[in-house]
Design an enzyme around this catalytic site. Structure first.
Site, PDB file in Angstrom:
ATOM      1  N   LYS A  37      -7.838  -7.845  -6.225  1.00 34.00           N
ATOM      2  CA  LYS A  37      -9.060  -7.977  -5.422  1.00 34.00           C
ATOM      3  C   LYS A  37     -10.036  -6.829  -5.709  1.00 34.00           C
ATOM      4  O   LYS A  37      -9.617  -5.727  -6.063  1.00 34.00           O
ATOM      5  CB  LYS A  37      -8.732  -8.086  -3.930  1.00 34.00           C
ATOM      6  CG  LYS A  37      -8.421  -6.795  -3.243  1.00 34.00           C
ATOM      7  CD  LYS A  37      -8.475  -6.937  -1.723  1.00 34.00           C
ATOM      8  CE  LYS A  37      -8.361  -5.548  -1.114  1.00 34.00           C
ATOM      9  NZ  LYS A  37      -8.652  -5.435   0.276  1.00 34.00           N
ATOM     10  N   LYS A  45     -13.079  -1.266  -2.526  1.00 31.92           N
ATOM     11  CA  LYS A  45     -14.002  -0.133  -2.538  1.00 31.92           C
ATOM     12  C   LYS A  45     -13.290   1.188  -2.815  1.00 31.92           C
ATOM     13  O   LYS A  45     -13.926   2.207  -2.976  1.00 31.92           O
ATOM     14  CB  LYS A  45     -14.847  -0.090  -1.260  1.00 31.92           C
ATOM     15  CG  LYS A  45     -14.125   0.197   0.028  1.00 31.92           C
ATOM     16  CD  LYS A  45     -15.182   0.378   1.088  1.00 31.92           C
ATOM     17  CE  LYS A  45     -14.805   0.034   2.501  1.00 31.92           C
ATOM     18  NZ  LYS A  45     -13.444   0.179   2.942  1.00 31.92           N
ATOM     19  N   LYS A  84       0.814  -1.224   0.000  1.00 29.69           N
ATOM     20  CA  LYS A  84       0.000   0.000   0.000  1.00 29.69           C
ATOM     21  C   LYS A  84       0.844   1.271   0.000  1.00 29.69           C
ATOM     22  O   LYS A  84       0.400   2.307  -0.491  1.00 29.69           O
ATOM     23  CB  LYS A  84      -0.949   0.005   1.206  1.00 29.69           C
ATOM     24  CG  LYS A  84      -2.050  -1.039   1.062  1.00 29.69           C
ATOM     25  CD  LYS A  84      -3.386  -0.482   1.453  1.00 29.69           C
ATOM     26  CE  LYS A  84      -4.488  -1.378   0.939  1.00 29.69           C
ATOM     27  NZ  LYS A  84      -5.698  -1.342   1.663  1.00 29.69           N
TER      28      LYS A  84
END
Ligand code: AMP
Length: 330
Positions: free
Chosen positions: A194, A197, A111
């Site tokens: 994946k 959102k 990330k």
């Protein structure tokens, strides 16, 4: 009664994957546990989001989780930042943790590469220690999450155990509960990534729970498959089709084998049509309830306030006992 907890960051619009990985099991089991769900707003600040958007997301999630079946008379649904003990304990837990081990966490490594030019990585770095505190604070035994959270729960166990060894039995060590089907729902267009959102609102591979169902249908019909034209489950060779099989299994409450048996003679197109029917039917029923809740902001705020009070009572007792254990009292 044992405690069950899960969390969700207010970082975007809830996806079908969030429902499947994070909340479906929770709803099913909520009455078997002392149940808590927190909106992980502090974790959400690891990347910049416009403040007003965060506020809206929090209210959206509250309404959405209720629409998905969270019974707020039983389950405490609250904002993480309303219960300051999360941060207080997070600090003490961090002191048991090495810089090296945090820098090796998979999510931190991946990330931080996605951070914007002006964003810093400390929030990501201490994500696991705050998350450990989120769970240990309530002596939670069961944590329903998607597969992406496995390493964080393992770290929580490590940190709890470490603390218990030094200061004596203090924390219950949690077990993750990862769904057997749908633990990692993939993006419909990029089935090696994946479903997230944080994807842009117009992403064709992400099913947002609040999308118009016509859009959802289109997304499913154009989902990436392969040239083999044969329905069977193989995540490596057939990631797109396998992802659709998982979705079908979840919305029909079937196992992967049952889905494959039932649909093995179908064309991809017909399979997608049935999947789209099922998904849209489910999403429509959730949306109906969602809009009823979402239209009453005062009610949603009241729900979160009540949830926070309930959580705070537990958190306060636990944090006080931790302070005593480590010697922070006179
Ligand atoms: P987050 O979106 O990171 O706030 O996650 C909220 C919950 O949804 C967590 O329990 C995640 O593990 C779960 N989750 C997020 N994305 C997926 C996915 N693609 N498949 C299954 N579960 C997911």
């Amino acid at each position: 009664m044992e405690t069950m907890i899960t969390g969700v960051r207010p970082t975007g619009s809830i996806t079908l994957a969030n429902y499947i990985g994070g909340i479906r099991k929770f709803v099913e089991q909520q009455y078997n546990y002392d149940s808590l769900i927190f909106i992980a707003d502090i974790h959400g600040l690891t990347t910049y989001i416009e403040p007003n958007e965060i506020r809206n997301n929090i209210l959206d999630i509250t309404a959405m989780y209720m629409a998905c079946g969270i019974d707020v008379e039983h389950t405490a649904l609250f904002m993480q930042s309303d219960v300051l003990e999360h941060c207080n304990l997070g600090f003490l837990v961090a002191f048991q943790c090495g810089v090296g081990e945090l820098s090796r966490m998979t999510q931190y490594k991946s990330k931080r590469l996605e951070l914007g030019k002006n964003e810093k990585d400390m929030g990501l770095f201490i994500y696991p220690t705050l998350m450990a505190a989120d769970i240990l604070l309530y002596d939670a035994k069961v944590v329903p999450v998607g597969a992406d959270q496995r390493q964080h729960i393992e770290k929580t166990r490590d940190l709890g155990e470490r603390f218990n060894k030094i200061y004596g039995d203090t924390f219950t060590l949690p077990d993750y509960q990862i769904p057997t089907v749908g633990a990692k729902i993939m993006n419909l267009q990029k089935p090696d990534e994946k479903m997230s959102k944080s994807a842009p609102k117009d992403d064709k591979g992400t099913i947002f729970m609040l999308d118009d169902v016509c859009i959802t249908r289109k997304k499913i019909m154009s989902a990436k498959t392969d040239d083999e034209a044969k329905i069977y489950y193989d995540e490596e060779k057939k990631p797109g089709v396998s992802n659709l099989i998982s979705l079908m299994a979840v919305v029909n409450n079937m196992s992967i084998e049952e889905v494959v048996n039932k649909y093995k003679e179908y064309s991809y197109k017909d399979f997608k049509i049935e999947l789209a029917d099922k998904v849209c039917e489910f999403i429509l029923s959730v949306q109906e309830k969602y809009y009823q809740y979402r239209n009453d902001e005062e009610f949603l705020k009241e729900v979160l306030k009540k949830g926070a009070l309930k959580a705070k009572n537990k958190a306060n007792d636990k944090y006080l006992s931790v302070r005593k254990k480590v010697g922070l009292y006179i």
